[in-house]
Motif scaffolding. Structure first.
Motif, mmCIF file in Angstrom:
data_model
loop_
_atom_site.group_PDB
_atom_site.id
_atom_site.type_symbol
_atom_site.label_atom_id
_atom_site.label_comp_id
_atom_site.label_asym_id
_atom_site.label_seq_id
_atom_site.Cartn_x
_atom_site.Cartn_y
_atom_site.Cartn_z
ATOM 1 N N TRP A 1 79.590 98.715 86.810
ATOM 2 C CA TRP A 1 78.148 98.598 86.490
ATOM 3 C C TRP A 1 77.307 99.081 87.667
ATOM 4 C CZ3 TRP A 1 74.475 95.686 89.081
ATOM 5 C CH2 TRP A 1 73.215 95.564 88.469
ATOM 6 N N TYR A 2 77.714 98.722 88.879
ATOM 7 C CA TYR A 2 76.943 99.092 90.072
ATOM 8 C C TYR A 2 76.952 100.605 90.284
ATOM 9 C CZ TYR A 2 75.346 99.081 94.935
ATOM 10 O OH TYR A 2 74.650 99.319 96.093
ATOM 11 N N ILE B 1 75.293 94.116 99.411
ATOM 12 C CA ILE B 1 73.840 94.225 99.271
ATOM 13 C C ILE B 1 73.196 92.911 99.704
ATOM 14 C CG2 ILE B 1 73.919 95.933 97.415
ATOM 15 C CD1 ILE B 1 73.458 93.656 95.418
ATOM 16 N N TYR C 1 73.912 90.826 84.115
ATOM 17 C CA TYR C 1 74.911 91.663 83.457
ATOM 18 C C TYR C 1 76.223 90.894 83.268
ATOM 19 C CZ TYR C 1 78.767 94.949 83.093
ATOM 20 O OH TYR C 1 79.928 95.581 82.699
ATOM 21 N N GLN D 1 74.436 102.031 88.057
ATOM 22 C CA GLN D 1 73.077 101.752 88.485
ATOM 23 C C GLN D 1 72.664 102.665 89.633
ATOM 24 O OE1 GLN D 1 71.079 99.313 86.856
ATOM 25 N NE2 GLN D 1 72.865 99.545 85.494
ATOM 26 N N THR D 2 73.616 103.023 90.471
ATOM 27 C CA THR D 2 73.264 103.798 91.678
ATOM 28 C C THR D 2 73.542 105.284 91.518
ATOM 29 O OG1 THR D 2 75.470 103.313 92.604
ATOM 30 C CG2 THR D 2 73.635 101.844 93.209
ATOM 31 N N ARG E 1 69.884 91.203 88.665
ATOM 32 C CA ARG E 1 70.278 92.058 87.541
ATOM 33 C C ARG E 1 71.797 92.066 87.379
ATOM 34 N NH1 ARG E 1 66.648 95.797 89.817
ATOM 35 N NH2 ARG E 1 68.318 97.348 90.141
ATOM 36 N N ALA E 2 72.510 92.080 88.512
ATOM 37 C CA ALA E 2 73.967 92.057 88.450
ATOM 38 C C ALA E 2 74.466 90.746 87.835
ATOM 39 C CB ALA E 2 74.553 92.237 89.848
ATOM 40 N N THR F 1 71.135 108.229 92.615
ATOM 41 C CA THR F 1 70.170 107.779 93.622
ATOM 42 C C THR F 1 70.585 108.180 95.019
ATOM 43 O OG1 THR F 1 71.274 105.650 93.894
ATOM 44 C CG2 THR F 1 69.569 105.804 92.190
ATOM 45 N N PRO G 1 66.228 91.578 93.898
ATOM 46 C CA PRO G 1 66.257 91.760 92.438
ATOM 47 C C PRO G 1 67.561 92.330 91.919
ATOM 48 C CG PRO G 1 64.173 92.533 93.350
ATOM 49 C CD PRO G 1 65.062 92.235 94.514
ATOM 50 N N LEU G 2 68.206 93.186 92.697
ATOM 51 C CA LEU G 2 69.446 93.802 92.244
ATOM 52 C C LEU G 2 70.534 92.752 92.025
ATOM 53 C CD1 LEU G 2 70.919 96.381 91.510
ATOM 54 C CD2 LEU G 2 71.534 96.660 93.933
ATOM 55 N N VAL G 3 70.559 91.735 92.867
ATOM 56 C CA VAL G 3 71.532 90.647 92.693
ATOM 57 C C VAL G 3 71.276 89.938 91.372
ATOM 58 C CG1 VAL G 3 72.447 88.498 93.639
ATOM 59 C CG2 VAL G 3 71.757 90.351 95.182
#
Length: 498
Positions: A488-489, A453, A465, A492-493, A461-462, A496, A457-459
């Motif tokens: 976890w990823y 990725i 975590y 999250q996905t 959040r990871a 989607t 923002p996703l980085v």
């Protein structure tokens, strides 16, 4: 060679004269190479020259003399001319105020022309006027104990206002009337409080009364200058007498109203001491712990301003949060409120951002430990304690210990043992897990590579975590961390993808 004394009309007891004549430290300073060189050069040029103020005072008190301040009848251009024959290292410190600095034989010195300043009512900045006599220069100074000069090279001590007597008596008095002195320069009132702590002296009754009457004059002083005097006071070995003086005279109300508000804010039970007295006790105990826990060279010990500010301010959130509940007094969330008030006050006093943030963090965290003795903390809780304290962990240790002022000996011992235990556990976890730098076992770059990725923002959040995993479970290894991240990823996905 003896130090002779010019009494300027004052009649000193014989034992005081003997003390003045036996000032070995003054003679040592006068005979040191840079001072002797300067004295001879100014004398050869036909100018009066003297060591003045704090260095004379400290030498007579047997205190260490670090900075050398001189005064002279020479005007600034004449001073520069004398110095140019001795050194190339010359610079203007405040030429408009008559001060020229130089490096002489490895010693940095400042030389100021005799002054005879006048002041306006609306400003502490004087209209600079150069004077012609040492007496006139001395009488305009802040306190008699600083209005002392050692004329060089003749070693004649000039005391125009009874400063030697006041040194012996441990008394702080203004050379002129306190009304004139404090009206001219209101910052002198803060200096009186600082010297009361620094020297262990008492402020003379009329001088203290004038501090009360002219407290509002402090409003014309810049926040930066007030900050600097407060800092000097807090860094003394015992700042509490000076703080008491500031509060009692009403001066603290002008720049530390939150501390004044503590005076009438009772503690949880209202049984023994108000929050103000508690705060002063915490400050005193923090200083004692700061000193006793220092393991380096005593000569290199530097007082911790951040710790001392936090100790003084740690409970300033109590007045705003005081509630009368169930027959007692509560201060719920005073730590959070106090942290906000601390930021506001220190910013108004123009403290730097780093100091503001560090002090506020300690105020916010100062209650975190209490409760540890009631229920055993998990390793996760200890890690979070260390993470939240960050670079202020040692200060938090000291502040938390200092915050125990209970008269209940059993309770005090229980809290002390509990904190011994938490420090032991922190040390053990630190040895096992590099606790001082609690961070995920995978950094941002690794997260982007493993998840394929881009930055975003996703980085973040990871990363958050993985930090929670690290805090909860400690070190689990990069392989396990990778598996947890991928799981976890997927969560999250999930849903989607079409």
């Amino acid at each position: 060679m003896c130090v002779s004394v010019e009494m300027s009309g004052h009649r000193y007891p014989e034992w005081v004269l003997s003390l003045a004549e036996s000032m070995i430290e003054l003679r040592r300073i006068a005979e040191s190479k840079p001072v002797a060189t300067l004295a001879a050069a100014f004398a050869d040029a036909g100018h009066e020259f003297a060591l003045v103020g704090g260095p004379v005072r400290d030498a007579m008190l047997g205190r260490s003399v670090t900075d050398l301040d001189f005064t002279t009848s020479a005007r600034p251009d004449e001073t520069r001319a004398v110095l140019e024959a001795l050194t190339k290292n010359i610079w203007d410190v405040g030429r408009d105020f008559g001060t020229i600095a130089a490096q002489i034989d490895g010693e940095q010195v400042e030389i100021t022309t005799y002054r005879a300043d006048t002041y306006r009512d609306d400003s502490r900045k004087p209209e600079v006027q150069f004077g012609d006599t040492i007496d006139g220069d001395l009488v305009r100074r802040d306190f008699t104990i600083n209005a002392l000069a050692l004329m060089l090279p003749e070693l004649r001590l000039v005391d125009v206002s009874g400063g030697v007597e006041d040194l012996i008596a441990g008394r702080i008095v203004t050379p002129d009337s306190p009304e004139v002195s404090f009206t001219d320069d209101p910052l002198r009132m803060l200096r009186a409080a600082r010297f009361a702590s620094q020297l262990g002296f008492e402020v003379e009754e009329a001088t203290e009364a004038a501090m009360v009457r002219f407290a509002d004059r402090l409003d014309i002083i810049s926040a930066e200058r007030i900050r600097d005097e407060l800092t000097k006071l807090l860094l003394t070995a015992d700042p509490i007498p000076g703080i008491r003086l500031l509060v009692d005279t009403g001066l603290a109300e002008r720049f530390l109203p939150e501390v004044v508000a503590l005076v009438t804010t009772q503690d949880d039970h209202g049984r023994h001491k108000d929050v103000y007295e508690h705060s002063l006790t915490v400050l005193r105990q923090a200083i004692e712990l700061e000193t006793s826990r220092y393991t380096g060279d005593p000569a290199e010990f530097t007082p911790d301003l951040v710790l001392r500010l936090a100790a003084l301010l740690h409970d300033i959130g109590k007045p705003a949060t005081r509630r009368f509940e169930g027959g007692g007094v509560t201060f719920h969330h005073h730590d959070m409120v106090g942290a906000k008030l601390t930021k506001k006050r220190l910013r108004e006093l123009r403290f730097d951002n780093t100091t503001v943030k560090r002090v506020a963090r300690l105020v916010e965290l100062h209650l975190r430990f209490f409760g540890y003795s009631d229920q055993h903390w998990t390793d996760s809780a200890v890690r979070r304690y260390v993470r939240d304290a960050g670079g202020e962990l040692e200060q938090l240790h000291v502040l938390t210990r200092a915050d125990v002022t209970t008269r209940n000996r059993r309770k005090a011992e229980r809290l002390e043992h509990a904190y011994d235990d938490i420090e032991r556990r922190i040390a053990e976890l630190a040895e096992q897990e590099e606790l001082a730098a609690v961070r995920p076992e995978l950094d941002g770059a690794a997260i982007m590579r493993l998840l394929d990725i881009p930055p975003g923002p996703l980085v973040g959040r990871a990363y958050a975590y993985l930090l929670e995993v690290r805090l909860d479970e400690g070190l689990i290894g990069e392989e396990a961390a990778t598996e947890r991240l991928l799981a976890w990823y997927r969560e999250q996905t999930a849903g989607t993808e079409s």
